[in-house]
Design a protein around this motif. Structure first.
Motif, PDB file in Angstrom:
ATOM      1  N   ILE A  44       0.918  -1.385  -0.496  1.00 39.28           N
ATOM      2  CA  ILE A  44       0.106  -0.094  -0.243  1.00 39.28           C
ATOM      3  C   ILE A  44       0.448   1.225   0.107  1.00 39.28           C
ATOM      4  CG2 ILE A  44      -1.726   1.451   1.354  1.00 39.28           C
ATOM      5  CD1 ILE A  44      -2.846  -1.011   2.525  1.00 39.28           C
ATOM      6  N   ILE A  45       2.247   0.989   0.982  1.00 37.67           N
ATOM      7  CA  ILE A  45       2.713   2.184   0.513  1.00 37.67           C
ATOM      8  C   ILE A  45       3.540   2.946  -0.758  1.00 37.67           C
ATOM      9  CG2 ILE A  45       4.555   3.834   2.366  1.00 37.67           C
ATOM     10  CD1 ILE A  45       4.128   0.919   3.946  1.00 37.67           C
ATOM     11  N   THR A  46       3.989   1.564  -1.045  1.00 38.65           N
ATOM     12  CA  THR A  46       4.718   1.780  -2.364  1.00 38.65           C
ATOM     13  C   THR A  46       3.320   1.981  -3.290  1.00 38.65           C
ATOM     14  OG1 THR A  46       5.872  -0.024  -1.666  1.00 38.65           O
ATOM     15  CG2 THR A  46       5.640   0.000  -4.018  1.00 38.65           C
TER      16      THR A  46
ATOM     17  N   PHE B 114       1.560   7.748   4.730  1.00 37.22           N
ATOM     18  CA  PHE B 114       2.374   7.704   5.642  1.00 37.22           C
ATOM     19  C   PHE B 114       2.425   7.871   6.970  1.00 37.22           C
ATOM     20  CE2 PHE B 114       3.930   8.181   1.444  1.00 37.22           C
ATOM     21  CZ  PHE B 114       5.270   7.210   1.411  1.00 37.22           C
ATOM     22  N   LEU B 115       1.426   8.534   7.565  1.00 34.13           N
ATOM     23  CA  LEU B 115       1.468   8.912   8.958  1.00 34.13           C
ATOM     24  C   LEU B 115       1.232   7.764   9.687  1.00 34.13           C
ATOM     25  CD1 LEU B 115       1.883  10.885  10.264  1.00 34.13           C
ATOM     26  CD2 LEU B 115      -0.565  11.940  11.012  1.00 34.13           C
TER      27      LEU B 115
ATOM     28  N   ASP C 247       9.314  -3.767   9.256  1.00 31.74           N
ATOM     29  CA  ASP C 247      10.168  -3.103   7.720  1.00 31.74           C
ATOM     30  C   ASP C 247       8.748  -2.515   7.800  1.00 31.74           C
ATOM     31  OD1 ASP C 247      11.745  -5.275   7.412  1.00 31.74           O
ATOM     32  OD2 ASP C 247       9.844  -6.904   7.399  1.00 31.74           O
ATOM     33  N   VAL C 248       7.384  -2.114   8.107  1.00 31.79           N
ATOM     34  CA  VAL C 248       6.762  -1.291   7.294  1.00 31.79           C
ATOM     35  C   VAL C 248       6.822   0.307   7.990  1.00 31.79           C
ATOM     36  CG1 VAL C 248       4.363   0.077   7.211  1.00 31.79           C
ATOM     37  CG2 VAL C 248       5.344  -2.645   7.287  1.00 31.79           C
ATOM     38  N   ARG C 249       7.596  -0.071   9.305  1.00 30.08           N
ATOM     39  CA  ARG C 249       8.221   1.958   9.092  1.00 30.08           C
ATOM     40  C   ARG C 249       9.585   2.254   8.337  1.00 30.08           C
ATOM     41  NH1 ARG C 249       7.348  -0.474  14.666  1.00 30.08           N
ATOM     42  NH2 ARG C 249       9.478  -0.656  14.648  1.00 30.08           N
ATOM     43  N   ASP C 250       9.815   1.486   8.250  1.00 29.88           N
ATOM     44  CA  ASP C 250      11.881   1.336   7.510  1.00 29.88           C
ATOM     45  C   ASP C 250      10.809   2.128   5.961  1.00 29.88           C
ATOM     46  OD1 ASP C 250      12.951   0.774   9.026  1.00 29.88           O
ATOM     47  OD2 ASP C 250      14.156  -0.965   8.825  1.00 29.88           O
TER      48      ASP C 250
ATOM     49  N   ALA D 166       8.494   2.945   4.870  1.00 28.19           N
ATOM     50  CA  ALA D 166       8.131   4.455   5.272  1.00 28.19           C
ATOM     51  C   ALA D 166       8.616   5.654   5.010  1.00 28.19           C
ATOM     52  CB  ALA D 166       6.694   4.583   5.657  1.00 28.19           C
ATOM     53  N   ARG D 167       9.459   5.477   5.551  1.00 26.13           N
ATOM     54  CA  ARG D 167      10.491   6.187   6.573  1.00 26.13           C
ATOM     55  C   ARG D 167      11.629   6.232   4.805  1.00 26.13           C
ATOM     56  NH1 ARG D 167      13.270   7.500  10.686  1.00 26.13           N
ATOM     57  NH2 ARG D 167      11.983   5.978  11.836  1.00 26.13           N
ATOM     58  N   VAL D 168      11.704   5.418   4.032  1.00 26.36           N
ATOM     59  CA  VAL D 168      12.996   5.738   2.407  1.00 26.36           C
ATOM     60  C   VAL D 168      11.931   5.815   1.368  1.00 26.36           C
ATOM     61  CG1 VAL D 168      13.413   3.588   0.971  1.00 26.36           C
ATOM     62  CG2 VAL D 168      13.737   3.065   2.936  1.00 26.36           C
ATOM     63  N   LEU D 169      10.347   5.261   1.196  1.00 24.53           N
ATOM     64  CA  LEU D 169       9.796   6.153   0.085  1.00 24.53           C
ATOM     65  C   LEU D 169       9.706   7.794   0.380  1.00 24.53           C
ATOM     66  CD1 LEU D 169       6.869   3.345  -0.065  1.00 24.53           C
ATOM     67  CD2 LEU D 169       9.239   3.754  -2.111  1.00 24.53           C
ATOM     68  N   SER D 170       9.696   8.074   1.838  1.00 22.76           N
ATOM     69  CA  SER D 170       8.935   9.674   2.066  1.00 22.76           C
ATOM     70  C   SER D 170      10.076   9.915   1.802  1.00 22.76           C
ATOM     71  CB  SER D 170       8.633   9.410   4.038  1.00 22.76           C
ATOM     72  OG  SER D 170       9.237   9.408   4.736  1.00 22.76           O
TER      73      SER D 170
END
Lengths: 468, 795
Positions: free
Chosen positions: B533-535, B558-559, B568-571, B573-577
């Protein structure tokens, strides 16, 4: 590279009898027993265990594999080491089991224990210590391993030297002793007061019917079982009036292959007693065909039709199955229809009836054990809660009659997951699909002349998978 | 009245029965007949008496003791302590005892070599017994005693038995050779010599075992076969079934090593004459009832024959499928190996590989693989329909295999692509998780393949985009995490569109909606799905960085991801943001305001660069077929079945460039029959047909003395035997040609005393009013009984 031996396990997985193993470690047979038991434990269905199990090497021993088959309440193991064709092991196991059957009648843990000395002798005579089959023709075996009989037991326990004939070798007694026959499959000096020869033509139908009610696959496999009680060395030749219905056959070693291929005459000197003369496939359409249309024509007409109306809903389902015989002359016997209802099925309510009119309405409660419905006109149903199989039995489906089963079931899971198949098995006596007909049998005997009684009968069975 | 009468009878009968039973049990108390053999098994281990029993003079006691010992062995006890007592009985006159003693001695000889040596004299004496069975047994035990000291004796015994006139003893001698070799390799020269002599053996009974000995002792000395080759080929049909297998494997190895490879050219095939001899003499064996023999013949055809002969092996192989479920399982694996190279052989027979619901898991898996191999334009419809029906199987693994197979079908037969996609999309609506997830996975695979193929020519094809669109619209119905993740990824990857849509520009109209739906339930999704979903959110934003709704959605997703419990999800999100910083700095505005942009450091990518990072470089889908490595598998080897290649230690030798000189194979005893292959094979027929031989003089009525004399003559001179056999066949085949003569002969056979009875077999067996039938009934009282059992008499 050879067969290492045979181990017979009982239904708890404990070895009953095992042949001698030449291999280096004493752990070898144990490893194989363990491997099989582990695999059996892991599998949901015992049928799902791979018949060839890889057994990892222990110490420096070579890797090996264990071939196993289930026979009644037992399991026969045949460990093989080195690069052996597993078919070799299975062929040998089959032969060995056939021999046991001939010696003991029924093969079960009880009969084996009862005759363990015979079994040990058979191990010894059929399989050489080096792992190669030795004597497997039952006629020859009977000379060296005396089949168990009451008389034998009596003589043995009284200590009578029963085998004097064997001991004294040539020249004594009517039989010339073991291995004196020039035909390894037939013993010499057979005498009968009444000479008889019987043939059973046994055919088995397997078919798949798809969801649209079309037969997608059907195959009739037949075999001719003979029982000969003929004196001397009879040379038989058997021919059929319609040999064109036979295709792709396998013959007993006593049959002259070339003669069959040339003239379609089975010419043979039979072993004494029971044996399978030939296996064949029935081909309704003798011309080999490749195209779809022709393949469809090659299908055998099924003896019954099923109309199944099965509806699945949340946590259950209902079914309404109608089976109608299509034969007008022969009755189907021992009809068993089975339906796998999937994990967590239960709460079966069923009624069986005959035709549209007859039959009572019987309900049975949903106990977890073997639920048994009442019988109506002989038909009955039961539910095997271990295998999750609903079983519908009809002893005799007379020509053109129809039978119905309807009821419902519930499942523990929300989505019921039955296998979408009704498996129907049945027998038909004095009937063959191919209508294979024996024309005549000539028995020629060089030394003495007699006119044997010759009998033939047919019998068929079927196993049809009807999808819905 | 009659009831009373009946009662009296039954009463009397039962009384009589009881008395008989009593008297029997009284008389047999001694013989403990009632106690069955099983009691040996279950009895407590009263082993004390065994020693005494073995020493007793009564055979009965001894036999009892031996049985108890064998029962103990069976239970896994070590009973070697009785060896001394047992060995004493090795010369017992009672054959039953002796056989049990042999069994015992064979098991324990190794542990008690000194005592075993004591018994050797007896065995040596037995080697001269007049009974071939005793001779053979003595040799078997002798060679089974694995005590190096007896090596020389065994070699001598083998040599002697190898020339025995009973083929059975010769067979046992041949089987003893490998054991002797194993015991002491220094005997090699003399053993090879024995093998060489035995290769000349003409008895079909022993030759198979000679092949075994050859393979075990001197597998490289194929030169010994040269002169015997043609003779062995001819013998094959008559050899016993187990011997056929061993001999065939030897002959196949010989052929591959010594003969030229069949040459296939445009104007036909060129096959060496000697290969033709082999093939024509083994062909009848395809009709053997023994599956292992059939397979050995199939091997011969496959590895030594020209492709034109392959057709002959198809039906026999299919026949094996019906033998038993174990044989079916093994044969399917072999067919799979064959079908990999020659799919046309089996393609017409695809219906034979349809699944039965009761097939075992392995059989189902193999059948599905096979169906995929066999699919072609003609049969794809039928196979396809079947595969779809299998998706209802109760086993998840089978369902998965099946759906994957459907995917492969589409790839193999492009015509079926549309059908395939339709079926797979229909499966997504299924309420079984397995079906849905597998369908989605396969669908993704298919769509990707299609897109990667078409994109080279034109833009993404309309149809595959439509599939993604329909998948996207069904996102709410797809529950399986893996499948859901998969769909979301597909949506993200292929959501760009140039067409004008009511939604945000540059995007297909369905893509933002997927994000909307997913964002709503984000917290409850599986980790796998969250990552996708983040992707998806990032991808959509990159394609349209200006749309306000998208920015808001992104910010929301993202929040949530930033405070997710999974690292993994946090990581991710951090990378993508951080990646998106250059595209839409505003999405981070809500929580990143505190950190000034210049303090953050690092590289900020432009929109195009981010697009490359997110969309490109997806690995091309590779079809992973883990069975591919086994393509050089040999049929008939264990490795094919277990999948462990270490087990296949016998690799078939490759052909020589040029075979060895054919004249090497000319041998004096072949000379008359050698000229043309066709005549060779027919002469093989002759011997076979003559084989069963009515000439056997040892039938009942003849006097024992003459019978034994004849047996001796035959056994000692087998060439004569076969000559006679051949002559006989010539005679009888003439009779076949001429009907009149045959009748004459038959009358002779019956002594000319009886008239032939003309009797038609009745169709139903109901009307048998024929006069002759009655005659027969009188003559043979058993007829009636037979009729009751349902047998019909026939001529």
């Amino acid at each position: 590279m050879a067969l290492d031996g045979i181990i017979i396990l009982d239904n708890t997985g404990r070895p009953i009898i095992q042949s001698g193993f030449r291999s280096s470690t004493t752990a070898y047979p144990l490893l194989h027993i363990d491997a099989v038991n582990n695999a059996l434990q892991k599998a949901d269905r015992s049928a799902d265990v791979d018949p060839v199990i890889y057994v990892a090497p222990y110490n420096s021993a070579n890797p090996s594999a264990c071939c196993h088959v289930e026979v009644g309440d037992m399991r026969f193991l045949c460990p093989i080491s080195g690069d052996v064709d597993p078919l070799f092991a299975f062929a040998f196991l089959q032969t060995f089991i056939d021999i046991l059957r001939e010696y003991l009648g029924t093969v079960s843990a009880a009969t084996l224990k009862d005759n363990f000395d015979i079994v040990y002798q058979l191990f010894e005579e059929t399989l050489d210590a080096g792992g190669h089959p030795l004597t497997t023709y039952s006629n020859a075996l009977r000379d060296i391993v005396i089949p168990p009989s009451l008389l034998n037991k009596l003589l043995n326990v009284t200590g009578t030297n029963f085998n004097s004939t064997i001991n004294s070798g040539f020249g004594a007694g009517a039989a010339a002793g073991p291995f004196s026959s020039p035909l390894p499959w037939r013993k010499t000096g057979v005498r009968y007061n009444n000479n008889e020869i019987y043939f059973d033509v046994v055919e088995e139908l397997r078919a798949i019917v798809n969801k649209n009610g079309l037969v997608t696959f059907s195959n009739v496999r037949g075999r001719i079982e003979a029982n000969t009680k003929l004196s001397g060395t009879p040379d038989c030749s058997l021919n059929f009036t319609n040999s064109q219905v036979i295709s792709d056959c396998a013959l007993h070693p006593c049959v002259r292959f070339q003669r069959w291929n040339r003239d379609k005459i089975l010419s043979f000197v039979p072993p004494d007693g029971r044996f399978t003369l030939m296996d064949y496939t029935y081909s309704p359409n003798p011309l080999p065909s490749q195209s779809q249309v022709m393949l469809a024509k090659n299908n055998v007409a099924l003896p019954f039709v099923i109309k199944a109306n099965i509806e699945l809903e949340d946590s259950g389902g209902s079914f309404d199955v109608l089976l109608t015989s299509r034969y007008s002359t022969h009755a189907l016997e021992n009809v068993v229809a089975e339906m796998h209802l999937g994990q967590g099925a239960g709460g079966i309510r069923c009624s069986v009836s005959r035709g549209s009119g007859g039959g009572g309405f019987i309900n049975a409660g949903g106990s977890r054990n073997l639920e048994t419905g009442g019988a109506s006109n002989g038909a009955s149903w039961s539910f095997d809660s271990r295998r999750m199989v609903l079983r519908w039995e009809i002893p005799i489906v007379s020509p053109s009659s129809s039978w119905s089963l309807h009821g419902s079931f519930s499942t523990a899971n929300r989505v019921p997951r039955p296998s979408h198949v009704i498996r129907v098995r049945f027998d038909i006596s004095s009937h063959t699909y191919s209508a294979l007909k024996v024309d005549q049998l000539k028995v020629v005997n060089a030394k003495e002349s007699y006119k044997p009684y010759k009998g033939v009968r047919g019998r068929s069975s079927g196993d049809v998978e009807w999808r819905w | 009245m009659s009831v009373d009468y009946l009662n009296t009878i039954t009463e009397n009968a039962s009384r009589l029965g009881m008395r008989i039973q009593e008297s029997i049990s009284e008389h047999t108390r001694d013989i403990n007949l009632a106690q069955s053999n099983a009691s040996y098994f279950d009895a407590d281990d009263k082993t004390k008496n065994i020693r005494k029993q073995l020493d007793s003079s009564s055979d009965r006691e001894k036999l009892d003791a031996m049985k108890r010992l064998i029962a103990l062995i069976s239970k896994g006890r070590n009973v070697s302590e009785y060896f001394a007592q047992v060995v004493k009985n090795v010369a017992s006159q009672n054959l039953e005892i002796r056989k049990l003693v042999y069994i015992y001695v064979l098991r324990y000889a190794e542990q008690e070599p000194d005592l075993a040596l004591l018994s050797i004299n007896t065995f040596q004496k037995d080697l001269n017994d007049s009974n071939p069975f005793i001779r053979a047994m003595a040799l078997r035990v002798l060679s089974g005693i694995r005590v190096p000291m007896v090596g020389n004796i065994v070699v001598l015994a083998i040599k002697k038995s190898a020339a025995d006139f009973s083929p059975y003893v010769r067979k046992v001698a041949a089987l003893a050779i490998p054991k002797c070799y194993e015991l002491d390799e220094s005997h090699l020269p003399s053993l090879i010599q024995t093998i060489t002599t035995m290769l000349g053996d003409t008895s079909p009974l022993s030759i198979g075992s000679v092949a075994v000995a050859f393979e075990a002792v001197c597998p490289t000395r194929l030169d010994l076969i040269h002169q015997r080759y043609r003779r062995l080929c001819k013998l094959l049909v008559e050899v016993d079934e187990w011997g056929q297998i061993d001999l065939l494997n030897l002959l196949l190895r010989y052929t591959r090593t010594m003969l030229p490879r069949p040459i296939i050219s445009s104007n036909g095939e060129e096959v060496d004459r000697d290969i033709e001899i082999l093939l024509s003499s083994v062909e009848p064996l395809l009709q053997s009832r023994n599956p292992a023999v059939v397979l050995a013949v199939v091997r011969t055809f496959w590895y030594a024959g020209p492709p034109s002969a392959y057709g002959k092996i198809v039906r026999p192989l299919l026949r094996l499928l019906q033998f038993s479920k174990e044989v079916e399982r093994v044969t399917l694996s072999y067919i799979l190996v064959l079908a990999r190279t020659e799919q046309a052989l089996f393609a017409p027979h695809y219906v034979r590989f349809f699944l039965f619901s009761e097939d075992s898991r392995q059989i189902k898996a193999e059948k599905i693989k096979l169906l995929v191999y066999l699919i072609n334009y003609e049969n794809h419809q039928a196979i396809f329909r079947e595969l779809i029906e299998y998706t209802e199987d109760a086993n998840d693994e089978v369902v998965a295999n099946c759906i994957q197979a459907i995917g492969k079908c589409a790839a193999l037969v492009p015509e079926s692509m549309q059908q395939c996609l339709a079926a797979l999309t229909a499966m997504i609506k299924n309420n079984h998780d397995v079906v849905v997830s597998n369908a989605v996975l396969v669908l993704k695979h298919l769509v990707q393949t299609q897109l990667s193929q078409t994109s080279k020519i034109a833009g993404p094809s309309k149809s595959s985009i439509n599939i993604i669109a329909s998948l996207a619209r069904k996102i709410d119905d797809i529950h399986h995490p893996q499948a859901r993740a998969c769909v979301i990824w597909l949506v993200g990857q292929y959501c760009s569109s140039d067409e004008a849509t009511p939604g945000p520009a540059g995007l297909t109209e369905w893509a933002p909606d997927v994000l909307r739906k997913c964002a709503k339930g984000f917290a409850l999704e599986d980790v796998l799905v969250k990552l996708q979903i983040i992707t998806l959110a990032a991808k959509l934003l990159v394609l349209n960085p200006t749309d306000q709704t998208l920015i808001l959605l992104n910010r929301y997703v993202f929040l949530l991801a930033r405070y997710d419990s999974n690292y993994d999800v946090r990581d991710r999100a951090r990378v993508l943001s951080s990646l998106l910083l250059g595209v839409a700095p505003s999405i981070l505005a809500s929580y990143d305001e505190i950190i000034p942009a210049e303090e953050r450091g690092g590289v900020v990518l432009r929109n195009e660069q981010v697009k490359v990072v997110l969309f490109n470089g997806k690995a091309n889908i590779s079809v992973s077929d883990n069975t591919e490595h086994a393509s050089n598998a040999t049929i008939g080897s264990l490795g094919v079945i277990t999948g462990k290649s270490a087990l296949s230690d016998t690799v078939l030798p490759d052909w020589l460039e040029k075979g060895v000189e054919s004249s090497l194979r000319d041998s004096p005893d072949d000379a008359p029959a050698a000229p043309v292959p066709s005549s060779m094979s027919s002469s093989a027929v002759k011997t076979k047909l003559g084989g069963p031989v009515i000439l056997t003089p040892t039938i009942g009525s003849s006097s024992p003395a003459s019978s034994s004399g004849n047996g001796r003559k035959w056994a000692s001179n087998l060439d004569e035997f076969f000559n006679e056999a051949a002559q006989f066949e010539e005679g009888s085949s003439e009779e076949d040609d001429d009907g009149e003569e045959e009748e004459d002969e038959e009358e002779e056979g019956k002594g000319g005393t009886e008239e032939e009875e003309e009797e038609e077999e009745e169709e139903d067996g109901t009307e048998n009013s024929d006069g002759s039938e009655r005659d027969e009934e009188e003559q043979y009282p058993q007829t009636k009984e037979a009729n009751e059992k349902g047998y019909q008499a026939f001529e």
